[in-house]
Design an enzyme around this catalytic site. Structure first.
Site: not given
Ligand code: NDP
Length: 490
Positions: A384, A283, A177, A174, A227-228, A231-232, A249
């Site tokens: 961040e 990140c 979007e 996934k 991701g963020g 969300t994690g 991550e």
């Molecule tokens: P988000 O946490 O908003 O989203 C990451 C992914 O999770 C997207 O596909 C998003 O879908 C999905 N998502 C959102 N909500 C849910 C949920 N409730 N259940 C399951 N999946 C969900 O992060 P961003 O996309 O905004 O990315 C930025 C963040 O990622 C930053 O904090 C950055 O530091 C971190 N990051 C970390 C990295 C690392 O290696 N440590 C590398 C790159 C980024 P959708 O967008 O479709 O809503």
């Protein structure tokens, strides 16, 4: 009607025909229309992955056979690299050349895991009994939900898909979007390479809608998420009921420490790159500058001058050095973050607003920004921004630099600049972050593990551990001369 969901070896529309437009962050033009999955599509994808895994259609392949598949995917990615880079640059707004670099990294990731799969897996254990054979074997972990972010869309997915395939897992990808096109292209290649039906599945749609079942469903064994932080945290809570394996991550607020005895010119140049590359949407961005007091003015004045000269522009602007933020929401968040920093007492030295150039009018362009006079207690230092915002703190001693560099809940990466190699090694060892660069900032290789200490995540991607996340470890004890245990009386 678009059919961009890939479920059980077939391309499908959403079950309710739903679709959504993908917009360029550069000018808001529509760059693609993609399907938007329903809950029933998500459940179908999980069923397909579970059934393919349980049938043994892929787990029965040897590591060598799965490595060959992954190597073939790398070849096909190489063939289509520019086409995919164009899609990625359309979705993210990043310059085409940056997307090309990212594709090269994607291919290197597939090659790394293809090679790793060929190594010996498992081992024998000497249990001290001549009649017993004891083997540790590595088995595919099961069904994995692979959820990626928008900043390096295909690369972050590649770090998950390549090891999952080598390990023999079935999975549901996934992507965000906001940036789905490169994942669609990857899935077409995975299909062309001959991956068995149901092993690889693609779901598109907002995480808040399609994400829930990918985490809650008991048929999923592992969630690997990039991701963020918030969300994690949501994913960790949701995964608790079914005790899923998690690989997370998350974010970072990464210290970049410059001592007075460093190569100052190189340190400044790398500090500018570390903070403003991809407009800070990285990140591991080095957005927390920690500089020795005696060189503060020299370093910061030059960084401010350089930041003010950075040329912003869209995917095909050959003069551009970096691009827009991903979305209007993100632009609002970065704007609010800087305003909050100023309200907390930070001194704005450059940037601090949206670009007002006419050619940026329809895009989400935010100027490279430096906030000076910061301290560890400030929100803008602890949190961040994921935008082009550098905060500056000063230190007076090595101990002080280490204390400040560790004064964070994150622990993804950090850098230290000094010409004293022993001092640099001491600081590198004392910093509690997953990657430390000495006299450098930013490079990585697929052969080296990547991941965070503390709240920057759980587990590691890349390296050898990156494959281990997708494997179960089983101990098989074989008694070659069976006898009674004799513990209880007859
Ligand atoms: P988000 O946490 O908003 O989203 C990451 C992914 O999770 C997207 O596909 C998003 O879908 C999905 N998502 C959102 N909500 C849910 C949920 N409730 N259940 C399951 N999946 C969900 O992060 P961003 O996309 O905004 O990315 C930025 C963040 O990622 C930053 O904090 C950055 O530091 C971190 N990051 C970390 C990295 C690392 O290696 N440590 C590398 C790159 C980024 P959708 O967008 O479709 O809503």
């Amino acid at each position: 009607m678009v059919a961009t969901l890939y479920i059980n070896g077939a391309w499908r529309q959403a079950s309710d025909g739903g679709a959504h437009d993908v917009h360029s962050p550069h000018d808001q033009s529509v760059v693609a229309e993609v399907s938007q999955a329903t809950q029933s599509d998500v459940l179908d994808a999980i069923s397909a992955a579970r059934e393919s895994f349980d049938s043994g259609v892929f787990t029965s392949w040897s590591f060598n056979e799965r490595s060959a598949l992954v190597a073939k995917i790398a070849d096909l990615l190489e063939r289509d690299a520019d086409l995919i880079a164009r899609k990625e640059s359309d979705d993210t707004g990043k310059r085409f050349i940056e997307a090309q670099y990212d594709l090269a990294d994607v291919i290197a990731t597939f090659r790394h895991f293809a090679a790793l799969g060929l190594k010996e897996h498992g081992r024998s254990v000497d249990v001290g009994l001549a009649h017993v054979t004891s083997r540790i074997v590595h088995e595919p972990l099961g069904v994995a939900s692979l959820i990626g972010p928008w900043n390096y869309p295909l690369l972050q997915i590649a770090w998950k898909v390549a090891p999952a395939l080598v390990a023999g897992c079935s999975f549901i990808v996934k992507p965000s979007e906001l940036t789905p096109q490169s994942a669609i292209a990857l899935m077409r290649i995975i299909e062309e390479a001959g991956t068995p039906k149901g092993v690889a599945n693609l779901i598109l749609g907002p995480g808040s809608v399609v994400g829930t079942s990918l985490i809650n469903d008991p048929r999923v064994d592992l969630v690997s998420f990039t991701g963020g932080l918030s969300t994690g945290q949501t994913i960790m809570r949701a995964a608790a009921d079914t005790v899923k394996k998690l690989a997370l991550e998350l974010g970072g607020k990464n210290p970049h420490i410059i001592f007075a005895d460093a190569d100052i010119d190189a340190a400044i140049d790398n500090a500018v790159t570390a903070a403003f590359l991809h407009s800070g949407q990285v990140c591991s961005a080095g957005t927390r500058l920690i500089v020795e007091r005696s060189i503060h003015d020299r370093v910061v004045n030059e960084i401010v001058r350089r930041a003010g000269n950075i040329v912003l522009g869209g995917p095909s602007d050959e003069m551009a050095e970096t691009g827009p933020l991903i979305s209007p929401d993100h632009l609002r968040n970065v704007t609010a973050y800087v305003e909050k920093g100023i309200a907390e007492g930070a001194k704005l030295l450059v940037g601090g607003k949206r670009s007002d150039k006419p050619e940026h009018e329809n895009g989400w362009y935010y100027l490279p920004t430096v906030l000076d006079g910061c301290s560890s207690q400030m929100y803008c230092v602890q949190e961040e921004s994921f935008g082009p915002v550098m905060t500056v703190e000063v230190f007076d001693s090595e101990v002080d630099a280490i204390r400040i560099g560790n004064d964070t809940n994150f622990g993804l990466s950090g850098g230290v600049w000094s010409s004293d190699s022993q001092k640099a090694a001491r600081v590198a060892s004392a910093l509690r972050h997953g990657t430390i660069w000495v006299n450098d900032f930013g490079p990585y290789r697929p052969a080296a593990e990547w991941g965070g200490y503390k709240q920057s995540g759980i587990g590691r991607e890349l390296g050898e551990h990156g494959l281990g996340e997708y494997l179960e470890i089983k101990h098989i004890w074989t008694n070659n001369a069976p006898s009674r245990s004799g513990w209880f009386r007859d």
